[in-house]
Design a protein around this motif. Structure first.
Motif, short mmCIF file in Angstrom:
data_model
loop_
_atom_site.label_atom_id
_atom_site.label_comp_id
_atom_site.label_asym_id
_atom_site.label_seq_id
_atom_site.Cartn_x
_atom_site.Cartn_y
_atom_site.Cartn_z
N LEU A 20 0.85 -1.19 0.00
CA LEU A 20 0.00 0.00 0.00
C LEU A 20 0.89 1.24 0.00
O LEU A 20 1.86 1.31 0.76
N LEU A 21 0.57 2.22 -0.84
CA LEU A 21 1.39 3.43 -0.90
C LEU A 21 1.46 4.13 0.45
O LEU A 21 2.46 4.75 0.78
N GLY A 22 0.42 4.00 1.26
CA GLY A 22 0.43 4.60 2.59
C GLY A 22 1.45 3.96 3.52
O GLY A 22 1.85 4.56 4.51
N ILE A 27 11.22 5.48 -1.31
CA ILE A 27 11.40 4.74 -2.54
C ILE A 27 12.91 4.71 -2.83
O ILE A 27 13.51 5.75 -3.11
N LEU A 28 13.49 3.53 -2.69
CA LEU A 28 14.91 3.37 -2.97
C LEU A 28 15.07 2.83 -4.38
O LEU A 28 14.29 1.99 -4.82
N LEU A 43 10.39 0.80 0.34
CA LEU A 43 10.77 0.57 1.73
C LEU A 43 9.59 0.79 2.66
O LEU A 43 8.91 1.82 2.59
N THR A 44 9.31 -0.19 3.50
CA THR A 44 8.24 -0.10 4.50
C THR A 44 8.81 -0.43 5.87
O THR A 44 9.99 -0.77 5.99
N THR A 45 7.98 -0.40 6.87
CA THR A 45 8.44 -0.75 8.22
C THR A 45 8.83 -2.22 8.32
O THR A 45 9.49 -2.61 9.28
N GLN A 46 8.46 -3.03 7.35
CA GLN A 46 8.83 -4.44 7.34
C GLN A 46 10.29 -4.65 6.95
O GLN A 46 10.83 -5.74 7.10
N ASP A 47 10.94 -3.60 6.45
CA ASP A 47 12.34 -3.68 6.04
C ASP A 47 13.24 -3.06 7.10
O ASP A 47 12.90 -2.04 7.69
N ASP A 48 14.41 -3.66 7.28
CA ASP A 48 15.39 -3.12 8.23
C ASP A 48 16.12 -1.92 7.66
O ASP A 48 16.74 -1.17 8.39
N GLY A 49 16.12 -1.77 6.37
CA GLY A 49 16.85 -0.69 5.70
C GLY A 49 17.08 -1.07 4.26
O GLY A 49 16.41 -1.95 3.73
N PRO A 50 18.07 -0.43 3.63
CA PRO A 50 18.35 -0.75 2.22
C PRO A 50 18.70 -2.22 2.04
O PRO A 50 19.27 -2.85 2.93
N LEU A 51 18.37 -2.74 0.89
CA LEU A 51 18.64 -4.15 0.59
C LEU A 51 20.11 -4.32 0.25
O LEU A 51 20.77 -3.41 -0.22
N ASP A 81 9.55 4.25 -16.48
CA ASP A 81 8.09 4.43 -16.46
C ASP A 81 7.51 4.07 -15.09
O ASP A 81 6.68 4.81 -14.55
N PHE A 82 7.94 2.94 -14.54
CA PHE A 82 7.43 2.52 -13.24
C PHE A 82 7.85 3.49 -12.15
O PHE A 82 7.04 3.88 -11.31
N LEU A 83 9.11 3.92 -12.17
CA LEU A 83 9.59 4.86 -11.17
C LEU A 83 8.81 6.17 -11.22
O LEU A 83 8.37 6.68 -10.19
N ALA A 84 8.60 6.69 -12.40
CA ALA A 84 7.84 7.94 -12.54
C ALA A 84 6.42 7.78 -12.02
O ALA A 84 5.90 8.64 -11.29
N ALA A 85 5.78 6.66 -12.35
CA ALA A 85 4.39 6.44 -11.92
C ALA A 85 4.29 6.28 -10.40
O ALA A 85 3.42 6.87 -9.77
N VAL A 86 5.18 5.49 -9.82
CA VAL A 86 5.10 5.24 -8.38
C VAL A 86 5.47 6.51 -7.60
O VAL A 86 4.85 6.82 -6.58
#
Length: 97
Positions: A20-22, A27-28, A43-51, A81-86
């Motif tokens: 969910l965008l919320g 966005i990394l 990146l969401t709270t489910q991630d510890d940080g950058p991959l 295209d995906f980066l611009a849209a997201v």
């Protein structure tokens, strides 16, 4: 946003997911080059940080994270295209970011 993984990716341990965008904190991104695949990681709270590199547990690597999409050099237009849209959708959600 739904991430639908093809059968080959699922056989390799990756899984489909919905983000969910919320829930997105940041966005990394890494642009694909001729030498290195790129990726977009929501990146969401489910991630510890950058991959990181493939030596880490699958959920902490780009290829194994259900909130990341890999792009090859040949897919660079899809990446753009995906980066611009997201990014546009994420900014509309909260213009202060």
């Amino acid at each position: 946003m739904d991430f639908k993984r093809p059968l080959v990716a699922r056989l390799g341990g990756n899984r489909s997911s919905t983000v969910l965008l919320g829930d997105v904190l940041k966005i990394l991104r890494r642009e694909p080059t001729r030498l290195v695949n790129g990726h977009i990681h929501l990146l969401t709270t489910q991630d510890d940080g950058p991959l990181r590199a493939a030596s880490m547990p699958p959920e902490k690597t780009v290829a194994g994270n259900p909130r990341a999409i890999m792009f090859t050099w040949q897919q660079r237009q899809g990446y753009a295209d995906f980066l611009a849209a997201v990014e546009q959708a994420w900014q509309r959600r909260d213009p202060s970011r």
